[in-house]
Write a protein that holds these residues in place. Structure first.
Motif: not given
Length: 152
Positions: A8-27
């Motif tokens: 993962f590389d978050n360059r959005s300028g937004k906070d992203v939760s661990e839960e969101t990262y986990n959901k992307i991984q799961l998807a």
């Protein structure tokens, strides 16, 4: 199930939760599982803002507008590596939020849908022709059902 490594590389300028990262991984993992992809693999996911994805869309596709997600498949067939690098996903969080509101569902559902869509592109799916589009949509909907995020 073989777990895919997601960088993962978050360059959005937004906070992203661990839960969101986990959901992307799961998807990603559920898409690969549904498509019977059983090799150890790696996917890079960059979360970006509207300006950056517009720049990338213009540079790589010659389309000067913001888009929701871009996929960059890696043609790794010629390598005999232990881990197959499937490619890069660039997901625009601003556009995902806008579309979640427009379609009346959660941001998590939209992010997962865009991740599934992009992962299918990494596997060679496309939607330029009507038949391809129909097949890709069927696969997207099946995976979204598996994720318990069906279209409402």
């Amino acid at each position: 199930m073989i777990e895919t490594e997601v960088l993962f590389d978050n360059r959005s300028g937004k906070d992203v939760s661990e839960e969101t990262y986990n959901k992307i991984q799961l998807a990603i993992n559920k898409t690969l599982e549904y498509e019977n992809f059983k090799k150890p693999s790696q996917v890079s996911v960059s979360l970006v803002n509207s300006e950056e994805i517009k720049t990338l869309n213009n540079y790589y596709r010659n389309i000067d507008k913001t888009t929701d997600v871009l996929s960059f498949p890696m043609d790794d067939d010629e390598f005999e590596d232990e881990v197959i690098i499937l490619g890069d996903v660039v997901l625009c969080l601003d556009k995902a939020k806008e579309q979640a509101i427009e379609f009346g569902h959660s941001l998590d559902r939209e992010i997962c849908y865009l991740t599934v869509h992009s992962t299918l592109h990494l596997l060679g799916f496309d939607h330029m022709e009507e038949e391809e589009k129909k097949e890709m949509r069927e696969h997207e909907e099946k995976v979204m059902d598996i994720l318990d995020l069906p279209r409402e």
